[in-house]
Design a protein around this motif. Structure first.
Motif, PDB file in Angstrom:
ATOM      1  N   LEU A 108       5.460   5.986  -1.495  1.00  0.00           N
ATOM      2  CA  LEU A 108       6.165   6.604  -0.159  1.00  0.00           C
ATOM      3  C   LEU A 108       7.214   5.756  -0.029  1.00  0.00           C
ATOM      4  CD1 LEU A 108       3.178   7.486   2.209  1.00  0.00           C
ATOM      5  CD2 LEU A 108       4.587   8.889   0.898  1.00  0.00           C
ATOM      6  N   VAL A 109       7.071   4.380  -0.562  1.00  0.00           N
ATOM      7  CA  VAL A 109       7.867   3.426  -0.543  1.00  0.00           C
ATOM      8  C   VAL A 109       8.514   2.908  -1.858  1.00  0.00           C
ATOM      9  CG1 VAL A 109       8.077   1.000  -0.066  1.00  0.00           C
ATOM     10  CG2 VAL A 109       7.976   2.684   1.818  1.00  0.00           C
ATOM     11  N   TYR A 110       9.912   2.765  -2.126  1.00  0.00           N
ATOM     12  CA  TYR A 110      10.516   2.291  -3.181  1.00  0.00           C
ATOM     13  C   TYR A 110      11.220   1.040  -3.247  1.00  0.00           C
ATOM     14  CZ  TYR A 110      13.221   2.528  -7.441  1.00  0.00           C
ATOM     15  OH  TYR A 110      14.053   2.149  -8.423  1.00  0.00           O
ATOM     16  N   GLY A 158      10.442   6.598  -0.747  1.00  0.00           N
ATOM     17  CA  GLY A 158      10.130   6.690  -1.962  1.00  0.00           C
ATOM     18  C   GLY A 158      10.151   8.022  -2.510  1.00  0.00           C
ATOM     19  N   ALA A 159      10.190   8.433  -3.642  1.00  0.00           N
ATOM     20  CA  ALA A 159      10.084   9.735  -4.305  1.00  0.00           C
ATOM     21  C   ALA A 159       8.884  10.573  -3.718  1.00  0.00           C
ATOM     22  CB  ALA A 159      10.176   9.496  -5.672  1.00  0.00           C
ATOM     23  N   ARG A 160       7.785  10.017  -3.696  1.00  0.00           N
ATOM     24  CA  ARG A 160       6.772  11.073  -3.552  1.00  0.00           C
ATOM     25  C   ARG A 160       6.711  11.567  -2.172  1.00  0.00           C
ATOM     26  NH1 ARG A 160       2.567   8.868  -6.381  1.00  0.00           N
ATOM     27  NH2 ARG A 160       3.816  10.111  -7.866  1.00  0.00           N
ATOM     28  N   LEU A 161       7.552  10.902  -1.182  1.00  0.00           N
ATOM     29  CA  LEU A 161       7.860  11.581  -0.113  1.00  0.00           C
ATOM     30  C   LEU A 161       8.595  13.060  -0.079  1.00  0.00           C
ATOM     31  CD1 LEU A 161       7.484  10.796   2.888  1.00  0.00           C
ATOM     32  CD2 LEU A 161       9.622   9.622   2.947  1.00  0.00           C
ATOM     33  N   THR A 164       0.849  -1.214   0.192  1.00  0.00           N
ATOM     34  CA  THR A 164      -0.037  -0.116   0.021  1.00  0.00           C
ATOM     35  C   THR A 164       0.639   1.381   0.002  1.00  0.00           C
ATOM     36  OG1 THR A 164      -1.748  -1.323   1.234  1.00  0.00           O
ATOM     37  CG2 THR A 164      -1.779   1.120   1.062  1.00  0.00           C
ATOM     38  N   LEU A 165       1.840   1.261   0.819  1.00  0.00           N
ATOM     39  CA  LEU A 165       2.858   2.253   0.808  1.00  0.00           C
ATOM     40  C   LEU A 165       3.420   2.628  -0.592  1.00  0.00           C
ATOM     41  CD1 LEU A 165       4.636   1.608   4.288  1.00  0.00           C
ATOM     42  CD2 LEU A 165       3.038   3.724   3.833  1.00  0.00           C
ATOM     43  N   HIS A 166       3.888   1.727  -1.239  1.00  0.00           N
ATOM     44  CA  HIS A 166       4.481   1.330  -2.469  1.00  0.00           C
ATOM     45  C   HIS A 166       3.595   2.094  -3.476  1.00  0.00           C
ATOM     46  CE1 HIS A 166       7.183   0.112  -5.551  1.00  0.00           C
ATOM     47  NE2 HIS A 166       5.867  -0.160  -6.195  1.00  0.00           N
ATOM     48  N   GLU A 167       2.247   1.593  -3.430  1.00  0.00           N
ATOM     49  CA  GLU A 167       1.271   2.417  -4.445  1.00  0.00           C
ATOM     50  C   GLU A 167       1.180   3.873  -4.262  1.00  0.00           C
ATOM     51  OE1 GLU A 167      -2.591   0.797  -4.853  1.00  0.00           O
ATOM     52  OE2 GLU A 167      -1.673  -1.318  -5.177  1.00  0.00           O
ATOM     53  N   HIS A 168       1.473   4.318  -3.195  1.00  0.00           N
ATOM     54  CA  HIS A 168       1.387   5.694  -3.003  1.00  0.00           C
ATOM     55  C   HIS A 168       2.650   6.309  -2.947  1.00  0.00           C
ATOM     56  CE1 HIS A 168      -2.874   6.311  -1.326  1.00  0.00           C
ATOM     57  NE2 HIS A 168      -2.894   4.819  -1.316  1.00  0.00           N
TER      58      HIS A 168
END
Lengths: 252, 252
Positions: free
Chosen positions: A48-50, A60-63, A42-46
């Motif tokens: 936040l995690v890569y 991840g990048a979105r952070l 779930t974190l990955h989909e958003h």
DNA sequence: AATGGGTGTTGCATATGTTGCAACGAACTT
DNA sequence: AAGTTCGTTGCAACATATGCAACACCCATT
């Protein structure tokens, strides 16, 4: 409070320390691997995690993008920025802008020194709260019981011999800062670096941010830096006026 | 995938656009107010969300701290940094380091220009992917089908008359970049700013990051900037060698 | 080749945790 | 004082997250 979300979010600081694989995450969360997997997904989909090539997870990048957008939406920052640049143009030193939030003081803007010798700092980095000029200014504005509570909770690392040693000294310093309306950090964080700072106030007079000018000994002595104090205070007051003006309406 | 976490995380980009109150959050999430409240509370406990005085929520401090820690743990960045500083010392211009991740290119390090006229950019900010020199370098290294897929998905905003107009032109440009091993952006993003860039490669020869030097027309012409190309490429190669060296072990 | 330990992944039944409701309280308007 | 609007709480019903066990996969070892 939501348990699932709580667990998911606990993964973030964990990964901030460095990449980890599924097993490690599950173990440190105290949950089954399959659970950790779903949370990570779930974190990955958003974003936040890569997931790097070796399958381990890291932040991840979105952070970054989020932190970015957030800081750009702070209105104090927007108003202050041109003034900070102007100040930097006149004195050449590093200029910082910081706010207090949830027991932490952090830089939200910075204009780099024009001198080759620069201090290390970065937007978003939590400030050394017991010694930094901006931290003193922000904390000095809290109520007496608040100051007391925080002062007692803090650690007092001795970065240098001139660091604030304990809660008593810190509270005393805050009182001084509160009364004089400006603050310094003379080698309290790094031996060779001095700072002077002034508060930025909202319409109601409360301190909403703090700014400072920092310079290493090798460029100017502490005494020379102090001659900039009137300029720094004037700048802070200009920003305060502008901020209070645009921010006048109490309800938004 | 976890529904609760999914909802909670959806709040973040929502707040990135600006502060919102409970009702707005609930509405935009499509859930009951009480549900939104609990999610916000959990986010709040983790410091990702902050509650300002008017009770509205906005993104919180820990977000910066997390992004901060994350970027500092990127090993490419750590290795590259001193070299970027050295390059800046020699030429004086703004130096950027960027990586590709999940369809986005973002800056992970930056050394500011020593000239008074500076370009606007910030670590963590997504790069103008269709025109930036670093973006071309990172995308050029993907496989042909990957490049094609991405190129078709992208928008091609005409920042200036020299921006990449469409997917076909972009793919062609990527082929050129791939073959020559360096890239430029001559006024493609902002009319007056030129960049030259070079790739940083891992032990297996794949591009892991890209660096660039940017300068406005008013400081140096595009031709003058291009004379720095050998220096930039040498720096990139030095970083590549060092990175490949320390990163040799395939399994970690 | 075959075995074994190490990963990450999936389906499923249980029960735990989350949800929306309705009602309350507080702050501000009329 | 009555009427909004907003945030907050307790609770019962349900949906959802959970751990388990089994599987698939990769690599190293024998």
């Amino acid at each position: 409070m939501s348990q699932t979300v709580d667990r998911a979010l606990s993964i973030l600081p964990l990964l901030a320390q460095g990449p980890a694989d599924l097993g490690q995450v599950a173990e440190r969360l105290g949950v089954h691997k399959s659970t950790a997997l779903r949370l990570l997904r779930t974190l990955h989909e958003h974003g936040l995690v890569y997931r790097q090539e070796d399958q381990r997870y890291r932040l991840g990048a979105r952070l970054f993008a989020l932190a970015q957008e957030a800081v750009e939406n702070l209105d104090v920052r927007e108003i202050a920025h041109p003034h900070l640049v102007a100040l930097n143009d006149r004195c050449g030193h590093t200029v910082h802008l910081a706010v207090y939030e949830e027991q932490e003081v952090l830089y939200i803007d910075k204009v780099e020194s024009r001198y080759p010798v620069r201090m290390y700092s970065r937007i978003g980095k939590p400030v050394a709260i017991t010694v930094a000029a901006v931290a003193k200014l922000l904390l000095a504005d809290l109520t007496e019981p608040e100051r007391r509570t925080i002062a007692e909770k803090l650690d007092y690392p001795m970065y240098t011999s001139r660091s604030t040693p304990d809660a008593a000294a810190f509270l005393k310093e805050l009182t001084v800062v509160r009364e004089q309306g400006w603050a310094t950090d003379l080698g309290g964080h790094e031996e060779s670096i001095n700072c002077i700072g002034a508060p930025i106030r909202g319409a109601d007079g409360r301190v909403v941010a703090a700014m400072s000018v920092s310079a290493p000994n090798v460029v100017v002595t502490a005494e020379e830096l102090l001659t900039l104090l009137p300029l720094v205070r004037r700048t802070a007051e200009t920003i305060s006026r502008e901020y209070s003006g645009t921010n006048r309406p109490k309800k938004v």
